[in-house]
Design a protein around this motif. Sequence first.
Motif, PDB file in Angstrom:
ATOM      1  N   MET A   1      -6.700   7.987  -2.638  1.00  0.00           N
ATOM      2  CA  MET A   1      -5.353   8.434  -2.269  1.00  0.00           C
ATOM      3  C   MET A   1      -4.678   7.369  -1.412  1.00  0.00           C
ATOM      4  O   MET A   1      -5.335   6.622  -0.666  1.00  0.00           O
ATOM      5  N   THR A   2      -3.374   7.292  -1.497  1.00  0.00           N
ATOM      6  CA  THR A   2      -2.603   6.346  -0.700  1.00  0.00           C
ATOM      7  C   THR A   2      -2.432   6.909   0.703  1.00  0.00           C
ATOM      8  O   THR A   2      -1.771   7.943   0.890  1.00  0.00           O
ATOM      9  N   LEU A   3      -3.051   6.278   1.684  1.00  0.00           N
ATOM     10  CA  LEU A   3      -3.004   6.787   3.048  1.00  0.00           C
ATOM     11  C   LEU A   3      -1.565   6.901   3.551  1.00  0.00           C
ATOM     12  O   LEU A   3      -1.224   7.843   4.278  1.00  0.00           O
ATOM     13  N   ALA A   4      -0.718   5.960   3.150  1.00  0.00           N
ATOM     14  CA  ALA A   4       0.661   5.943   3.632  1.00  0.00           C
ATOM     15  C   ALA A   4       1.469   7.138   3.146  1.00  0.00           C
ATOM     16  O   ALA A   4       2.525   7.440   3.707  1.00  0.00           O
ATOM     17  N   ASP A   5       0.986   7.857   2.125  1.00  0.00           N
ATOM     18  CA  ASP A   5       1.685   9.069   1.674  1.00  0.00           C
ATOM     19  C   ASP A   5       1.595  10.183   2.707  1.00  0.00           C
ATOM     20  O   ASP A   5       2.401  11.117   2.682  1.00  0.00           O
ATOM     21  N   TYR A   6       0.615  10.095   3.607  1.00  0.00           N
ATOM     22  CA  TYR A   6       0.374  11.163   4.573  1.00  0.00           C
ATOM     23  C   TYR A   6       0.547  10.724   6.022  1.00  0.00           C
ATOM     24  O   TYR A   6       0.751  11.561   6.896  1.00  0.00           O
ATOM     25  N   HIS A   7       0.444   9.434   6.263  1.00  0.00           N
ATOM     26  CA  HIS A   7       0.641   8.913   7.612  1.00  0.00           C
ATOM     27  C   HIS A   7       1.035   7.443   7.490  1.00  0.00           C
ATOM     28  O   HIS A   7       0.450   6.702   6.694  1.00  0.00           O
ATOM     29  N   MET A   8       2.021   7.040   8.271  1.00  0.00           N
ATOM     30  CA  MET A   8       2.455   5.643   8.258  1.00  0.00           C
ATOM     31  C   MET A   8       2.456   5.099   9.679  1.00  0.00           C
ATOM     32  O   MET A   8       2.969   5.740  10.603  1.00  0.00           O
ATOM     33  N   GLU A   9       1.854   3.929   9.838  1.00  0.00           N
ATOM     34  CA  GLU A   9       1.896   3.233  11.119  1.00  0.00           C
ATOM     35  C   GLU A   9       3.197   2.435  11.198  1.00  0.00           C
ATOM     36  O   GLU A   9       3.494   1.613  10.311  1.00  0.00           O
ATOM     37  N   GLU A  10       3.970   2.671  12.261  1.00  0.00           N
ATOM     38  CA  GLU A  10       5.295   2.068  12.367  1.00  0.00           C
ATOM     39  C   GLU A  10       5.257   0.548  12.326  1.00  0.00           C
ATOM     40  O   GLU A  10       6.174  -0.089  11.792  1.00  0.00           O
TER      41      GLU A  10
ATOM     42  N   PRO B   1       4.856  -3.957   2.407  1.00  0.00           N
ATOM     43  CA  PRO B   1       4.420  -3.243   1.193  1.00  0.00           C
ATOM     44  C   PRO B   1       2.901  -3.123   1.069  1.00  0.00           C
ATOM     45  O   PRO B   1       2.407  -2.253   0.354  1.00  0.00           O
ATOM     46  N   ARG B   2       2.176  -3.969   1.762  1.00  0.00           N
ATOM     47  CA  ARG B   2       0.711  -3.897   1.694  1.00  0.00           C
ATOM     48  C   ARG B   2       0.177  -2.602   2.292  1.00  0.00           C
ATOM     49  O   ARG B   2      -0.947  -2.181   1.980  1.00  0.00           O
ATOM     50  N   ALA B   3       0.966  -1.963   3.135  1.00  0.00           N
ATOM     51  CA  ALA B   3       0.519  -0.716   3.755  1.00  0.00           C
ATOM     52  C   ALA B   3       0.248   0.361   2.712  1.00  0.00           C
ATOM     53  O   ALA B   3      -0.589   1.242   2.931  1.00  0.00           O
ATOM     54  N   ARG B   4       0.917   0.289   1.587  1.00  0.00           N
ATOM     55  CA  ARG B   4       0.740   1.311   0.557  1.00  0.00           C
ATOM     56  C   ARG B   4      -0.482   1.046  -0.326  1.00  0.00           C
ATOM     57  O   ARG B   4      -0.772   1.828  -1.236  1.00  0.00           O
ATOM     58  N   ARG B   5      -1.220   0.008  -0.030  1.00  0.00           N
ATOM     59  CA  ARG B   5      -2.427  -0.279  -0.799  1.00  0.00           C
ATOM     60  C   ARG B   5      -3.686   0.299  -0.147  1.00  0.00           C
ATOM     61  O   ARG B   5      -4.769   0.248  -0.734  1.00  0.00           O
TER      62      ARG B   5
ATOM     63  N   THR C   1      -6.487   2.801   1.119  1.00  0.00           N
ATOM     64  CA  THR C   1      -7.121   4.036   0.659  1.00  0.00           C
ATOM     65  C   THR C   1      -8.376   4.300   1.497  1.00  0.00           C
ATOM     66  O   THR C   1      -8.889   3.375   2.150  1.00  0.00           O
ATOM     67  N   PRO C   2      -8.917   5.512   1.468  1.00  0.00           N
ATOM     68  CA  PRO C   2     -10.191   5.752   2.158  1.00  0.00           C
ATOM     69  C   PRO C   2     -11.306   4.838   1.662  1.00  0.00           C
ATOM     70  O   PRO C   2     -12.150   4.407   2.451  1.00  0.00           O
ATOM     71  N   ARG C   3     -11.307   4.534   0.375  1.00  0.00           N
ATOM     72  CA  ARG C   3     -12.342   3.646  -0.167  1.00  0.00           C
ATOM     73  C   ARG C   3     -12.298   2.277   0.512  1.00  0.00           C
ATOM     74  O   ARG C   3     -13.340   1.731   0.910  1.00  0.00           O
ATOM     75  N   LEU C   4     -11.107   1.711   0.661  1.00  0.00           N
ATOM     76  CA  LEU C   4     -10.984   0.398   1.298  1.00  0.00           C
ATOM     77  C   LEU C   4     -11.325   0.473   2.783  1.00  0.00           C
ATOM     78  O   LEU C   4     -11.936  -0.450   3.328  1.00  0.00           O
ATOM     79  N   VAL C   5     -10.946   1.549   3.431  1.00  0.00           N
ATOM     80  CA  VAL C   5     -11.258   1.702   4.858  1.00  0.00           C
ATOM     81  C   VAL C   5     -12.765   1.710   5.072  1.00  0.00           C
ATOM     82  O   VAL C   5     -13.296   0.987   5.925  1.00  0.00           O
ATOM     83  N   MET C   6     -13.478   2.522   4.296  1.00  0.00           N
ATOM     84  CA  MET C   6     -14.920   2.679   4.524  1.00  0.00           C
ATOM     85  C   MET C   6     -15.717   1.458   4.086  1.00  0.00           C
ATOM     86  O   MET C   6     -16.855   1.271   4.523  1.00  0.00           O
ATOM     87  N   ARG C   7     -15.123   0.623   3.228  1.00  0.00           N
ATOM     88  CA  ARG C   7     -15.758  -0.656   2.882  1.00  0.00           C
ATOM     89  C   ARG C   7     -15.225  -1.804   3.749  1.00  0.00           C
ATOM     90  O   ARG C   7     -15.564  -2.963   3.535  1.00  0.00           O
TER      91      ARG C   7
ATOM     92  N   ASP D   1      -4.471  -9.978   3.012  1.00  0.00           N
ATOM     93  CA  ASP D   1      -4.140  -8.922   2.063  1.00  0.00           C
ATOM     94  C   ASP D   1      -5.296  -7.932   1.945  1.00  0.00           C
ATOM     95  O   ASP D   1      -6.470  -8.339   2.010  1.00  0.00           O
ATOM     96  N   PRO D   2      -5.007  -6.655   1.757  1.00  0.00           N
ATOM     97  CA  PRO D   2      -6.079  -5.678   1.563  1.00  0.00           C
ATOM     98  C   PRO D   2      -6.959  -6.025   0.369  1.00  0.00           C
ATOM     99  O   PRO D   2      -6.491  -6.573  -0.633  1.00  0.00           O
ATOM    100  N   ASP D   3      -8.244  -5.720   0.511  1.00  0.00           N
ATOM    101  CA  ASP D   3      -9.255  -5.885  -0.539  1.00  0.00           C
ATOM    102  C   ASP D   3      -9.419  -7.331  -1.001  1.00  0.00           C
ATOM    103  O   ASP D   3      -9.716  -7.593  -2.159  1.00  0.00           O
ATOM    104  N   THR D   4      -9.227  -8.266  -0.055  1.00  0.00           N
ATOM    105  CA  THR D   4      -9.498  -9.667  -0.371  1.00  0.00           C
ATOM    106  C   THR D   4     -10.698 -10.203   0.405  1.00  0.00           C
ATOM    107  O   THR D   4     -11.417 -11.060  -0.093  1.00  0.00           O
ATOM    108  N   GLU D   5     -10.922  -9.710   1.625  1.00  0.00           N
ATOM    109  CA  GLU D   5     -12.067 -10.102   2.428  1.00  0.00           C
ATOM    110  C   GLU D   5     -12.565  -8.898   3.213  1.00  0.00           C
ATOM    111  O   GLU D   5     -11.821  -7.933   3.428  1.00  0.00           O
ATOM    112  N   THR D   6     -13.812  -8.976   3.643  1.00  0.00           N
ATOM    113  CA  THR D   6     -14.399  -7.920   4.458  1.00  0.00           C
ATOM    114  C   THR D   6     -14.186  -8.248   5.928  1.00  0.00           C
ATOM    115  O   THR D   6     -14.551  -9.334   6.382  1.00  0.00           O
TER     116      THR D   6
END
Length: 362
Positions: free
Chosen positions: A106-115, A121-125, A127-133, A154-159
């Motif tokens: 799920m897109t985290l930004a659909d439910y909460h957005m950090e100002e 636009p990267r904020a909409r990428r 997800t819980p999967r990316l957070v936990m990894r 960028d999200p999902d480019t490095e750990t």
Amino acid sequence: MLTAAIALAVQPSHAAANAPAPPSAAEKEAAVREKAPLWLAQFDVPSVGIAYIENGEIAFVRHFGYQSWGFPANDQTLYNGASLTKPITAEVIMRLVQAGRISLDMTLADYHMEEDVADDPRARRLTPRLVMRHRTGFTNWRYQTEGVLRFSRDPDTETEYSGEGYEWMLASAQAAAGEDWNALARALVFEPVGMELTGYTMANKWIGHLAVPYKAGEAVHNSIHRKPVASDDLRTTAGEYARFMLDVWEGDSVSPALRAEQRSIRHYHSYKPACQGEQKADFCPVNEGWGLGWFVHDWGDRAIVEHSGGDHGEKTFAFYDPVSKRGAVILTNGANGDEVMNRLVGLLDGDKRLADFMMSPF
């Protein structure tokens, strides 16, 4: 001749027949009783709580030292789990996913957005999967970026390990589920597992049970929250966290397919200098990296899941081998607690590779 050959084939080799049996849980407990007080004194750590798991059951829970001045640590001593909070937060997420209330993608930004990143636009990428990894693109905390939350890549480019990602995930999951996080954690994890004292926020039942953090020469702040923090400062006991770990890896609250994904490594990542680059030490896993909420070490012939925690005056560690069903939870309230717990891991697990790995400089 055939009968003789078969008989010979099934005979154990001389070396195998004479190999010493691995230490029993009772022998390990005796060794812990001998060594733990010595290590506490040697490394100036007030106390340690240890829960050892063998054959998928808690074999023993022992405490040594003092939770606070003059007050011995005991089975109800609540330690600051530090980042051992994250696997519990991850488990609430996994059980919400299992119930169909949220999705790993799920897109985290659909439910909460950090100002701070609302216009990025990267904020909409995220997800819980990316957070936990740990693939959000954030540093651990925003104080590392001048107090402003911003993407370092960028999200999902490095750990890159990030508590900020966990805080965003909690806020979004809570909004998506339409329920307070403390209530979700109690209903989905704490009550089913029997974690009566464990919690994210201050409770009257904690009075008299809190381990005081310690670092020589400093007044260490004991961080206790009134609102849930997803990534840090949860209070728990060694025994309750061991029950939690067994409920995760031996229970049926989440489907086998989701558990398998949780243990899977998508991107190799090592925090040990000896395991980075082309030439790796003999004790290094052949593969390691973040699963969903847990770090995974895979030596080929065995794999463990683990998580560590460390704050100013606390160090903690929990690991489990889902195949051998052996593991441990080790909680300390001292800044040098890693010196104690690293040695205890080697003593309790018995695999020299893991022992050497733990003792290798971080």
